[in-house]
Design a protein around this motif. Structure first.
Motif, mmCIF file in Angstrom:
data_model
loop_
_atom_site.group_PDB
_atom_site.id
_atom_site.type_symbol
_atom_site.label_atom_id
_atom_site.label_comp_id
_atom_site.label_asym_id
_atom_site.label_seq_id
_atom_site.Cartn_x
_atom_site.Cartn_y
_atom_site.Cartn_z
ATOM 1 N N ILE A 1 46.963 33.761 44.402
ATOM 2 C CA ILE A 1 48.131 33.601 45.254
ATOM 3 C C ILE A 1 47.959 34.388 46.554
ATOM 4 C CG2 ILE A 1 50.597 34.100 45.448
ATOM 5 C CD1 ILE A 1 50.804 33.569 42.443
ATOM 6 N N ASP A 2 47.357 35.555 46.423
ATOM 7 C CA ASP A 2 47.199 36.416 47.590
ATOM 8 C C ASP A 2 45.713 36.684 47.816
ATOM 9 O OD1 ASP A 2 47.530 38.075 49.691
ATOM 10 O OD2 ASP A 2 48.388 39.762 48.545
ATOM 11 N N PRO A 3 45.032 35.741 48.412
ATOM 12 C CA PRO A 3 43.576 35.934 48.611
ATOM 13 C C PRO A 3 43.251 37.046 49.608
ATOM 14 C CG PRO A 3 44.349 33.984 49.769
ATOM 15 C CD PRO A 3 45.518 34.476 48.985
ATOM 16 N N ASN A 4 44.206 37.441 50.414
ATOM 17 C CA ASN A 4 43.944 38.468 51.427
ATOM 18 C C ASN A 4 44.276 39.878 50.922
ATOM 19 O OD1 ASN A 4 43.193 36.453 53.294
ATOM 20 N ND2 ASN A 4 45.348 36.094 53.841
ATOM 21 N N GLU A 5 44.489 40.010 49.581
ATOM 22 C CA GLU A 5 44.841 41.332 49.032
ATOM 23 C C GLU A 5 43.702 42.308 49.289
ATOM 24 O OE1 GLU A 5 46.584 43.065 44.810
ATOM 25 O OE2 GLU A 5 45.147 41.414 44.796
ATOM 26 N N SER A 6 44.095 43.498 49.740
ATOM 27 C CA SER A 6 43.091 44.506 50.061
ATOM 28 C C SER A 6 42.485 45.090 48.791
ATOM 29 C CB SER A 6 43.733 45.624 50.885
ATOM 30 O OG SER A 6 44.691 46.307 50.104
ATOM 31 N N PRO A 7 41.248 45.560 48.856
ATOM 32 C CA PRO A 7 40.600 46.154 47.659
ATOM 33 C C PRO A 7 41.393 47.333 47.098
ATOM 34 C CG PRO A 7 38.985 45.714 49.359
ATOM 35 C CD PRO A 7 40.320 45.473 49.991
ATOM 36 N N ALA A 8 41.991 48.144 47.945
ATOM 37 C CA ALA A 8 42.753 49.302 47.455
ATOM 38 C C ALA A 8 43.990 48.857 46.681
ATOM 39 C CB ALA A 8 43.146 50.188 48.633
ATOM 40 N N LYS A 9 44.677 47.867 47.239
ATOM 41 C CA LYS A 9 45.875 47.368 46.564
ATOM 42 C C LYS A 9 45.527 46.713 45.235
ATOM 43 C CE LYS A 9 50.009 44.618 47.474
ATOM 44 N NZ LYS A 9 50.701 43.732 48.450
ATOM 45 N N ARG A 10 44.428 45.939 45.241
ATOM 46 C CA ARG A 10 44.001 45.287 43.999
ATOM 47 C C ARG A 10 43.594 46.335 42.957
ATOM 48 N NH1 ARG A 10 40.978 41.940 46.101
ATOM 49 N NH2 ARG A 10 38.970 43.024 46.014
ATOM 50 N N GLN A 11 42.910 47.370 43.382
ATOM 51 C CA GLN A 11 42.494 48.421 42.450
ATOM 52 C C GLN A 11 43.711 49.139 41.854
ATOM 53 O OE1 GLN A 11 39.960 51.338 44.256
ATOM 54 N NE2 GLN A 11 39.446 52.324 42.303
ATOM 55 N N LYS A 12 44.720 49.377 42.657
ATOM 56 C CA LYS A 12 45.939 50.024 42.168
ATOM 57 C C LYS A 12 46.667 49.146 41.154
ATOM 58 C CE LYS A 12 50.346 51.920 43.745
ATOM 59 N NZ LYS A 12 51.233 52.154 44.919
ATOM 60 N N ARG A 13 46.738 47.832 41.493
ATOM 61 C CA ARG A 13 47.435 46.932 40.590
ATOM 62 C C ARG A 13 46.709 46.826 39.251
ATOM 63 N NH1 ARG A 13 46.180 41.981 40.083
ATOM 64 N NH2 ARG A 13 45.237 41.811 42.164
ATOM 65 N N ALA B 1 44.835 49.073 37.871
ATOM 66 C CA ALA B 1 45.023 50.331 37.137
ATOM 67 C C ALA B 1 46.376 50.356 36.431
ATOM 68 C CB ALA B 1 44.893 51.519 38.093
ATOM 69 N N GLU B 2 47.404 49.828 37.133
ATOM 70 C CA GLU B 2 48.735 49.763 36.517
ATOM 71 C C GLU B 2 48.730 48.831 35.307
ATOM 72 O OE1 GLU B 2 51.219 48.515 39.670
ATOM 73 O OE2 GLU B 2 51.359 50.520 40.616
ATOM 74 N N LEU B 3 48.002 47.697 35.427
ATOM 75 C CA LEU B 3 47.917 46.776 34.297
ATOM 76 C C LEU B 3 47.207 47.419 33.101
ATOM 77 C CD1 LEU B 3 47.039 43.395 36.077
ATOM 78 C CD2 LEU B 3 49.164 43.981 34.889
ATOM 79 N N GLU B 4 46.134 48.125 33.361
ATOM 80 C CA GLU B 4 45.419 48.803 32.273
ATOM 81 C C GLU B 4 46.305 49.842 31.594
ATOM 82 O OE1 GLU B 4 42.547 48.243 30.907
ATOM 83 O OE2 GLU B 4 42.150 46.533 32.217
ATOM 84 N N GLU B 5 47.064 50.563 32.387
ATOM 85 C CA GLU B 5 47.977 51.563 31.824
ATOM 86 C C GLU B 5 49.050 50.906 30.952
ATOM 87 O OE1 GLU B 5 50.972 55.153 33.345
ATOM 88 O OE2 GLU B 5 49.787 53.976 34.776
ATOM 89 N N GLN B 6 49.562 49.755 31.431
ATOM 90 C CA GLN B 6 50.571 49.041 30.660
ATOM 91 C C GLN B 6 49.992 48.524 29.343
ATOM 92 O OE1 GLN B 6 52.361 45.820 32.779
ATOM 93 N NE2 GLN B 6 53.676 45.202 31.074
ATOM 94 N N ARG B 7 48.756 47.982 29.390
ATOM 95 C CA ARG B 7 48.113 47.505 28.162
ATOM 96 C C ARG B 7 47.901 48.645 27.177
ATOM 97 N NH1 ARG B 7 44.406 44.992 31.853
ATOM 98 N NH2 ARG B 7 45.053 42.844 32.319
ATOM 99 N N ALA B 8 47.473 49.787 27.661
ATOM 100 C CA ALA B 8 47.248 50.938 26.781
ATOM 101 C C ALA B 8 48.553 51.401 26.138
ATOM 102 C CB ALA B 8 46.607 52.076 27.566
ATOM 103 N N LYS B 9 49.633 51.384 26.923
ATOM 104 C CA LYS B 9 50.939 51.783 26.390
ATOM 105 C C LYS B 9 51.412 50.822 25.307
ATOM 106 C CE LYS B 9 55.634 52.969 27.844
ATOM 107 N NZ LYS B 9 56.568 53.061 29.000
ATOM 108 N N GLU B 10 51.235 49.516 25.551
ATOM 109 C CA GLU B 10 51.639 48.519 24.563
ATOM 110 C C GLU B 10 50.824 48.643 23.287
ATOM 111 O OE1 GLU B 10 51.167 44.853 26.570
ATOM 112 O OE2 GLU B 10 53.032 45.026 27.748
ATOM 113 N N ALA B 11 49.530 48.904 23.432
ATOM 114 C CA ALA B 11 48.679 49.077 22.252
ATOM 115 C C ALA B 11 49.089 50.311 21.457
ATOM 116 C CB ALA B 11 47.208 49.187 22.674
#
Length: 566
Positions: free
Chosen positions: A80-92, A94-104
């Motif tokens: 959806i957002d092909p122009n997403e910056s590498p920093a923003k993508r890396q932050k997002r 990391a948040e997803l990984e944290e959420q997965r770890a919390k759910e597990a």
């Protein structure tokens, strides 16, 4: 040219007529538009009928390519957002990984809580845990139990020579008197005391109340004050009105054995014979717990430590010992006075011992009933004389184990000959056998649909020789085929030593039967309007003759008494 069928000939004729009609009207373009071929005799002669052609199959790959492929949320958002910056993508990410770890982690914690909830509870349990967090329920039960501690209720035992009449007329007169007192009993209270099938019951000796304790299939102990005034409820205007749900008395449900499954079925309920201020419950989960009325604490006093089911327990009048039967074919002697509750396990049968009963007047005599079709009388003093070897020590336990082979070998020795005092075979498995309050009569129930009665005189107990081999003096035909959904029928003696010995047993025809110690039918209690199920589990008041209770497979229990009784 192949010969045309009649249908094809008629079809060609219709086409020709329609074509001629349209040409007469000068509508050739309409003919062409309808797809009707212009006349071509040569072509008509040379054309052959083609076989029906199958439909062209659309390639599956094409249809699959038409549908969108599944993608992860991360890829969708990235798309959806092909122009997403590498920093923003890396932050997002990391948040997803944290959420997965919390759910597990939450999932693992939930699984661990479920595992803990399904484990047997070996620690002490108080009333709020047993009953629930309802303060009113806990308070009312605590008050009821505390009231029982104000009086000592020691178990009374009979005289072995009581009611040993020397003439049949005296027996007949005693039975007639008993029949007059019991045949008029009616249903005076009913309630669904436990949530599941009733497995065991015991009548508390308190005379001012009718307190009956029922154990059910899922480890629940129901305490029923059968004549207590019903709870009042508030109507729409806030006025107190009587509870009209049909439940009689007041009851409490305690989840004593856990988890609440069929593995925790309560097989026996016994009161402390010294003062009845404590109730013992045994369970199929291999544990025995005691509930103190003084403290309101349930404490585990014994556990097999494995999947061995406990089928019954019994205590002598002294209350210092306990005998335990199990599904492995053994009985365990538990001395409640010893630290750590040291035990001795004796393998007395190759199959399940379903019942053990202690003689109340001669506590060293035990009667056992087992699936090997035998009823046996043991002298426990001789059992304790078995020599101890290193192989008899129970690994990791504070007790001794004597295997079936060890016991059998001991019975062949001179010291062991007086250990097994009697053995009587039945036609099928023996489900129960109990001593009467005098320690003289025995009643057994069997899957061969017979109740058997024995009368053993005092001189036989006084000798060290085995009892003379003899048949039971009385047989009573009684349907004991309960099937899968009804608790096994067991004849229960009235614990009252002041009255002519008699016992109660459920009937597959929904009645409660009462028999004398000679096998006479004293009463058959029934009420077709109020009772529509088998009263499989029964018990009697220890001192009031005209009181009996029963329970069925749904957990509904009944109090039988004289309607005019207080």
């Amino acid at each position: 040219m192949p010969k045309l069928s009649q249908y094809e000939i008629e079809r060609e004729a219709n086409i020709a007529r329609n074509r001629a009609l349209l040409e007469e009207l000068e509508l050739k373009q309409a003919v062409a538009g309808l797809g009707i071929p212009l006349p071509n005799p040569k072509a008509a002669i040379q054309t052959k009928a083609k076989p029906v052609q199958p439909k062209k199959r659309v390639k599956k790959e094409a249809s699959e390519e038409a549908a969108p492929r599944r993608q992860s949320s991360r890829l969708k958002r990235a798309a959806i957002d092909p122009n997403e910056s590498p920093a923003k993508r890396q932050k997002r990410e990391a948040e997803l990984e944290e959420q997965r770890a919390k759910e597990a982690e939450e999932r693992l914690e939930a699984e661990e809580r479920a595992r803990i909830a399904n484990r047997p509870r070996v620690h002490d349990l108080d009333l709020p845990i047993l009953v629930g967090e309802d303060p009113e329920e806990v308070s009312s039960l605590s008050t009821t139990l505390q009231s029982l501690t104000q009086t000592a209720y020691s178990r009374r035992v009979g005289d072995p020579e009581a009611f040993a009449f020397d003439s049949d007329k005296k027996h007949e007169a005693a039975v007639a008197e008993l029949r007059e007192r019991l045949q008029s009993l009616k249903v005076v209270s009913r309630a669904k005391v436990t949530q599941d099938r009733v497995y065991s019951a015991a009548y508390h000796p308190e005379v001012t109340k009718d307190l009956i304790f029922f154990g059910d299939k899922h480890g629940q102990l129901g305490i029923w004050d059968a004549r207590a005034p019903p709870d009042e409820e508030a109507d729409e205007d806030g006025e107190a009105v009587a509870n009209v749900d049909g439940e009689g008395g007041k009851y409490w449900r305690l989840q004593v054995h856990w988890p609440a499954t069929s593995k925790s079925s309560i097989s026996s309920v016994k009161f402390d014979p010294i003062n009845a201020h404590k109730v013992y419950t045994s369970s199929y989960d291999g544990s025995i717990r005691s509930l103190s009325f003084t403290t309101g604490i349930s404490h585990q006093i014994y556990s097999t430590g494995d999947d061995t089911i406990i089928t019954s327990i019994d205590l002598p009048p002294s209350g210092n010992e306990m005998w335990i039967s199990d599904g492995l074919g053994g009985v365990t002697h538990l001395d409640l006075r010893e630290d750590g509750f040291k035990t001795r396990w004796y393998g007395l049968s190759g199959t399940k011992v379903g019942c053990v009963s202690v003689n109340p007047t001669r506590p060293h005599f035990l009667v056992t009933a087992s699936n090997d079709r035998s009823l046996k009388i043991w002298d426990s003093r001789k059992l304790q004389g078995i020599a101890i070897s290193l192989s008899d020590a129970a690994p990791g336990a504070a007790g001794l184990e004597f295997s079936t082979e060890t016991v059998s070998n001991f019975l062949e020795t001179g010291a062991g000959k007086a250990c097994l005092r009697a053995e009587w075979r039945h036609d099928n498995a023996v489900s129960s056998a109990y001593w009467d309050p005098r320690g003289r009569s025995i009643v057994s129930t069997s899957y061969d649909n017979k109740l058997r009665l024995w009368d053993i005189t005092s001189d036989k107990f006084g000798s060290s020789a085995p009892f003379p081999s003899s048949r039971p003096f009385s047989f009573v035909n009684h349907n004991c085929q309960t099937g899968r959904w009804v608790t096994v029928l067991k004849a229960q003696w009235s614990p009252n030593p002041d009255v002519y010995p008699h016992f109660t047993i459920g009937n597959m025809n929904h009645s409660l039967d009462i028999f004398s110690c000679k096998g006479d039918l004293v009463a058959r209690l029934a009420d077709k309007d109020k009772i529509t199920a088998v009263q499989a589990v029964t018990c009697s008041h220890p001192s009031i003759v005209e009181r009996a209770a029963s329970g069925n497979a749904s957990g509904r229990c009944v109090l039988w008494s004289k309607p005019s009784a207080d």
